[in-house]
Write a protein that holds these residues in place. Sequence first.
Motif, PDB file in Angstrom:
ATOM      1  N   ASN A 173       0.855  -1.191   0.000  1.00  0.00           N
ATOM      2  CA  ASN A 173       0.000   0.000   0.000  1.00  0.00           C
ATOM      3  C   ASN A 173       0.895   1.247   0.000  1.00  0.00           C
ATOM      4  OD1 ASN A 173      -1.849   2.018   0.501  1.00  0.00           O
ATOM      5  ND2 ASN A 173      -2.868   0.959   2.183  1.00  0.00           N
ATOM      6  N   THR A 174       1.434   1.559  -1.177  1.00  0.00           N
ATOM      7  CA  THR A 174       2.390   2.678  -1.252  1.00  0.00           C
ATOM      8  C   THR A 174       1.706   4.027  -1.021  1.00  0.00           C
ATOM      9  OG1 THR A 174       2.120   2.673  -3.652  1.00  0.00           O
ATOM     10  CG2 THR A 174       4.016   1.496  -2.778  1.00  0.00           C
ATOM     11  N   ASP A 175       0.418   4.132  -1.375  1.00  0.00           N
ATOM     12  CA  ASP A 175      -0.318   5.386  -1.122  1.00  0.00           C
ATOM     13  C   ASP A 175      -0.219   5.767   0.346  1.00  0.00           C
ATOM     14  OD1 ASP A 175      -1.154   5.771  -3.654  1.00  0.00           O
ATOM     15  OD2 ASP A 175      -3.279   5.349  -3.285  1.00  0.00           O
ATOM     16  N   LEU A 176      -0.507   4.803   1.199  1.00  0.00           N
ATOM     17  CA  LEU A 176      -0.474   5.066   2.640  1.00  0.00           C
ATOM     18  C   LEU A 176       0.935   5.449   3.082  1.00  0.00           C
ATOM     19  CD1 LEU A 176      -1.542   5.045   5.522  1.00  0.00           C
ATOM     20  CD2 LEU A 176      -1.342   2.557   5.532  1.00  0.00           C
ATOM     21  N   LEU A 177       1.931   4.680   2.634  1.00  0.00           N
ATOM     22  CA  LEU A 177       3.310   4.948   3.081  1.00  0.00           C
ATOM     23  C   LEU A 177       3.799   6.303   2.577  1.00  0.00           C
ATOM     24  CD1 LEU A 177       4.845   1.369   2.669  1.00  0.00           C
ATOM     25  CD2 LEU A 177       3.857   2.434   4.710  1.00  0.00           C
ATOM     26  N   HIS A 178       3.510   6.626   1.319  1.00  0.00           N
ATOM     27  CA  HIS A 178       3.914   7.943   0.794  1.00  0.00           C
ATOM     28  C   HIS A 178       3.205   9.067   1.552  1.00  0.00           C
ATOM     29  CE1 HIS A 178       6.627   7.006  -2.429  1.00  0.00           C
ATOM     30  NE2 HIS A 178       5.774   6.202  -3.050  1.00  0.00           N
ATOM     31  N   THR A 179       1.922   8.871   1.839  1.00  0.00           N
ATOM     32  CA  THR A 179       1.164   9.904   2.554  1.00  0.00           C
ATOM     33  C   THR A 179       1.827  10.219   3.891  1.00  0.00           C
ATOM     34  OG1 THR A 179      -0.914   9.259   1.502  1.00  0.00           O
ATOM     35  CG2 THR A 179      -1.092  10.436   3.590  1.00  0.00           C
ATOM     36  N   ALA A 181       4.306  13.485   4.965  1.00  0.00           N
ATOM     37  CA  ALA A 181       3.903  14.343   6.090  1.00  0.00           C
ATOM     38  C   ALA A 181       4.973  14.381   7.179  1.00  0.00           C
ATOM     39  CB  ALA A 181       2.578  13.851   6.663  1.00  0.00           C
ATOM     40  N   GLY A 182       6.145  13.806   6.888  1.00  0.00           N
ATOM     41  CA  GLY A 182       7.246  13.849   7.845  1.00  0.00           C
ATOM     42  C   GLY A 182       7.157  12.807   8.947  1.00  0.00           C
ATOM     43  N   MET A 183       6.343  11.779   8.719  1.00  0.00           N
ATOM     44  CA  MET A 183       6.177  10.741   9.745  1.00  0.00           C
ATOM     45  C   MET A 183       6.982   9.492   9.376  1.00  0.00           C
ATOM     46  SD  MET A 183       2.074  11.254  10.253  1.00  0.00           S
ATOM     47  CE  MET A 183       1.418  12.913  10.500  1.00  0.00           C
ATOM     48  N   THR A 184       7.336   8.730  10.396  1.00  0.00           N
ATOM     49  CA  THR A 184       8.119   7.508  10.197  1.00  0.00           C
ATOM     50  C   THR A 184       7.218   6.294  10.426  1.00  0.00           C
ATOM     51  OG1 THR A 184      10.140   8.604  10.946  1.00  0.00           O
ATOM     52  CG2 THR A 184      10.112   6.193  11.015  1.00  0.00           C
ATOM     53  N   PRO A 185       6.868   5.567   9.369  1.00  0.00           N
ATOM     54  CA  PRO A 185       6.018   4.377   9.550  1.00  0.00           C
ATOM     55  C   PRO A 185       6.805   3.210  10.157  1.00  0.00           C
ATOM     56  CG  PRO A 185       5.929   5.225   7.277  1.00  0.00           C
ATOM     57  CD  PRO A 185       7.110   5.852   7.953  1.00  0.00           C
ATOM     58  N   VAL A 186       6.140   2.493  11.038  1.00  0.00           N
ATOM     59  CA  VAL A 186       6.688   1.255  11.616  1.00  0.00           C
ATOM     60  C   VAL A 186       5.743   0.122  11.199  1.00  0.00           C
ATOM     61  CG1 VAL A 186       7.273   0.023  13.734  1.00  0.00           C
ATOM     62  CG2 VAL A 186       7.645   2.491  13.581  1.00  0.00           C
ATOM     63  N   VAL A 187       6.257  -0.823  10.417  1.00  0.00           N
ATOM     64  CA  VAL A 187       5.393  -1.807   9.759  1.00  0.00           C
ATOM     65  C   VAL A 187       5.621  -3.212  10.319  1.00  0.00           C
ATOM     66  CG1 VAL A 187       4.780  -2.838   7.531  1.00  0.00           C
ATOM     67  CG2 VAL A 187       5.398  -0.407   7.651  1.00  0.00           C
ATOM     68  N   ALA A 188       4.539  -3.882  10.673  1.00  0.00           N
ATOM     69  CA  ALA A 188       4.587  -5.250  11.193  1.00  0.00           C
ATOM     70  C   ALA A 188       4.520  -6.259  10.040  1.00  0.00           C
ATOM     71  CB  ALA A 188       3.416  -5.479  12.147  1.00  0.00           C
ATOM     72  N   PRO A 189       5.084  -7.447  10.234  1.00  0.00           N
ATOM     73  CA  PRO A 189       5.098  -8.462   9.173  1.00  0.00           C
ATOM     74  C   PRO A 189       3.787  -9.244   9.117  1.00  0.00           C
ATOM     75  CG  PRO A 189       6.248  -9.305  11.080  1.00  0.00           C
ATOM     76  CD  PRO A 189       5.802  -7.908  11.435  1.00  0.00           C
ATOM     77  N   LEU A 190       2.729  -8.519   8.850  1.00  0.00           N
ATOM     78  CA  LEU A 190       1.396  -9.108   8.839  1.00  0.00           C
ATOM     79  C   LEU A 190       0.696  -8.593   7.588  1.00  0.00           C
ATOM     80  CD1 LEU A 190      -0.604 -10.740  10.625  1.00  0.00           C
ATOM     81  CD2 LEU A 190      -1.429  -8.540  11.441  1.00  0.00           C
ATOM     82  N   ALA A 191       0.212  -9.506   6.750  1.00  0.00           N
ATOM     83  CA  ALA A 191      -0.388  -9.098   5.485  1.00  0.00           C
ATOM     84  C   ALA A 191      -1.874  -9.414   5.467  1.00  0.00           C
ATOM     85  CB  ALA A 191       0.305  -9.810   4.335  1.00  0.00           C
ATOM     86  N   MET A 192      -2.553  -8.845   4.471  1.00  0.00           N
ATOM     87  CA  MET A 192      -3.954  -9.155   4.236  1.00  0.00           C
ATOM     88  C   MET A 192      -4.039 -10.022   2.984  1.00  0.00           C
ATOM     89  SD  MET A 192      -7.108  -6.947   4.961  1.00  0.00           S
ATOM     90  CE  MET A 192      -6.568  -5.372   4.309  1.00  0.00           C
ATOM     91  N   GLY A 193      -4.735 -11.133   3.111  1.00  0.00           N
ATOM     92  CA  GLY A 193      -4.899 -12.051   1.989  1.00  0.00           C
ATOM     93  C   GLY A 193      -6.008 -11.618   1.053  1.00  0.00           C
ATOM     94  N   GLU A 194      -6.184 -12.385   0.001  1.00  0.00           N
ATOM     95  CA  GLU A 194      -7.182 -12.031  -1.010  1.00  0.00           C
ATOM     96  C   GLU A 194      -8.601 -12.200  -0.477  1.00  0.00           C
ATOM     97  OE1 GLU A 194      -5.606 -14.576  -4.037  1.00  0.00           O
ATOM     98  OE2 GLU A 194      -4.443 -12.946  -4.951  1.00  0.00           O
ATOM     99  N   GLU A 195      -8.746 -12.974   0.572  1.00  0.00           N
ATOM    100  CA  GLU A 195     -10.064 -13.094   1.216  1.00  0.00           C
ATOM    101  C   GLU A 195     -10.094 -12.283   2.516  1.00  0.00           C
ATOM    102  OE1 GLU A 195     -10.968 -17.277   1.338  1.00  0.00           O
ATOM    103  OE2 GLU A 195     -10.870 -17.417  -0.846  1.00  0.00           O
ATOM    104  N   TYR A 196      -9.200 -11.319   2.598  1.00  0.00           N
ATOM    105  CA  TYR A 196      -9.122 -10.381   3.723  1.00  0.00           C
ATOM    106  C   TYR A 196      -8.805 -11.081   5.032  1.00  0.00           C
ATOM    107  CZ  TYR A 196     -10.897  -7.387   0.141  1.00  0.00           C
ATOM    108  OH  TYR A 196     -11.036  -6.703  -1.027  1.00  0.00           O
ATOM    109  N   GLU A 197      -8.154 -12.237   4.917  1.00  0.00           N
ATOM    110  CA  GLU A 197      -7.674 -12.926   6.114  1.00  0.00           C
ATOM    111  C   GLU A 197      -6.275 -12.409   6.455  1.00  0.00           C
ATOM    112  OE1 GLU A 197      -7.535 -13.839   3.027  1.00  0.00           O
ATOM    113  OE2 GLU A 197      -6.683 -15.843   2.705  1.00  0.00           O
TER     114      GLU A 197
END
Lengths: 294, 294
Positions: free
Chosen positions: A137-143, A147-163
């Motif tokens: 989701n590059t839109d979110l990360l670029h946003t 805005a000068g914020m540092t994202p911290v991302v967990a190794p958790l994804a969303m599947g095609e069935e939103y699992e």
Amino acid sequence: MIHILKLGGGAGVDHAAVLENLAVRIQSGERWLLVHGTSDAANRLAEQVGYPAQTLTTPGGHTSRYTDARTIEIYSAAAGSVNQQLTAQLAANGVNVVGLAGPNVIHARRKTAIRAIRDGRQVIVRDDYSGTITGINTDLLHTLLDAGMTPVVAPLAMGEEYERLNVDGDLVAANIARELHADTLIILSNVPGLLRDVNEPQSLIPQFELHDLEHYETYAAGRMKKKLLAAQQANAARVILADSRIKRPIDMALAGGGTHIIASTLTLNSSPSGRGTSETVFAPLLHEGEGVGG
Amino acid sequence: MIHILKLGGGAGVDHAAVLENLAVRIQSGERWLLVHGTSDAANRLAEQVGYPAQTLTTPGGHTSRYTDARTIEIYSAAAGSVNQQLTAQLAANGVNVVGLAGPNVIHARRKTAIRAIRDGRQVIVRDDYSGTITGINTDLLHTLLDAGMTPVVAPLAMGEEYERLNVDGDLVAANIARELHADTLIILSNVPGLLRDVNEPQSLIPQFELHDLEHYETYAAGRMKKKLLAAQQANAARVILADSRIKRPIDMALAGGGTHIIASTLTLNSSPSGRGTSETVFAPLLHEGEGVGG
């Protein structure tokens, strides 16, 4: 110019030194994004709820976390908790930070049939909730970065069935590095880098070019194989595999510590948007027309 | 115009109907922010790790979760997990959603001394990790809302020493409503609204004005007291306490369901930035100069 830092989730990884060092660099004006692992925390929570972590071993000898329906719940809660702790620690160091354990940053496809060896026999595991990364989701990360914020991302994804799906943290960092056209990806863990002899820290390989990766893969065992795959996927000017257990581990890595995997100028020029190219610090000597492996 | 939805964390709260309804409204162009509770999930995880939830009772009869060092770990992990699930469900309904279990959205001050009754005696509890909300990271929320994203916020705050703190979800929603100058705050839970007789759903109080809050507080018991406090803190044109266990619960609430607590025009005009004022839908009859309680 964006830099990606992957901080390992294994036991013995020194978060405090890394986060202090990261905060100083961000405050000096650099743009960073932090990806973290969660393996040790997931193992501990699994132990606490009386459902200890299990491992899948492929016929080729690769091992991974067996993530059944109950384990993905445990893994997700642990990932969220680690994310919160790192977010709080970075904030304590004065960083304008955003914790993202979403799981809306990473998209993945669930592995619906995994070949594994159980009790000496080959079986197909169909109830696993781990995934292959398919998008960021590059839109979110670029946003957030803009805005000068540092994202911290967990190794958790969303599947095609939103699992929710367990995805490899090194590959998350690599995919984010590629999609954000990052200049540098640093993968810190509790090893000094790629070693010719895993029992001999002095056998560290200090640098090689990405197109020679296949040659160096012969030295990699276990988790290190995944880190080299990450280096391949990142498409960054440089990927550094370095030690988190030292003082100022990021500074040390950037100053030449660990194993540096350097991209060819050619690869960078062929980047779709061209972003990152002009700012490349390293310009390894490469003959025109020379390809990059993988 | 921003609307805030608080979705209760108690057992029996129907997430699916709420989230579908929310998604439809967001897709029609409305801007929403979702705050969730986590009580039931925290209780279940506490049970699983063999450290069941305990309650603090104040001399005045208020009850709250006893959040010692181990409980804040459990509570935080559960809050993260609920946040992930709601984020995934909203995404499944087509919403561009961002899960925030940070804990960098809410700032709070730790309650370092809580008077409580234990075994019939009054004691001072000093090891509790719950907090009083002191601020909201509006920069982050505005950045996401302005980018067309829907934030989902967990009831987890960061303390002054960067520790994670348990904060009340209703008050989180109220504080966000106030700081974002929200038009509407809807608090959905497993009760129909404020009842004159808690055992008689037909005794629902359909509407009153915020300046009459003190009068209506006499009907509130338990969790409902907190919801009325939230209504007071929100400073929104309307706060609706309504039932989540019905079809299209948000539409039903906006169409007059539940208990509507209406602000006076005066209060809204005195809002520092004046935002939200011109778009106020309700203009309750009020004599000029009439004050608002609390």
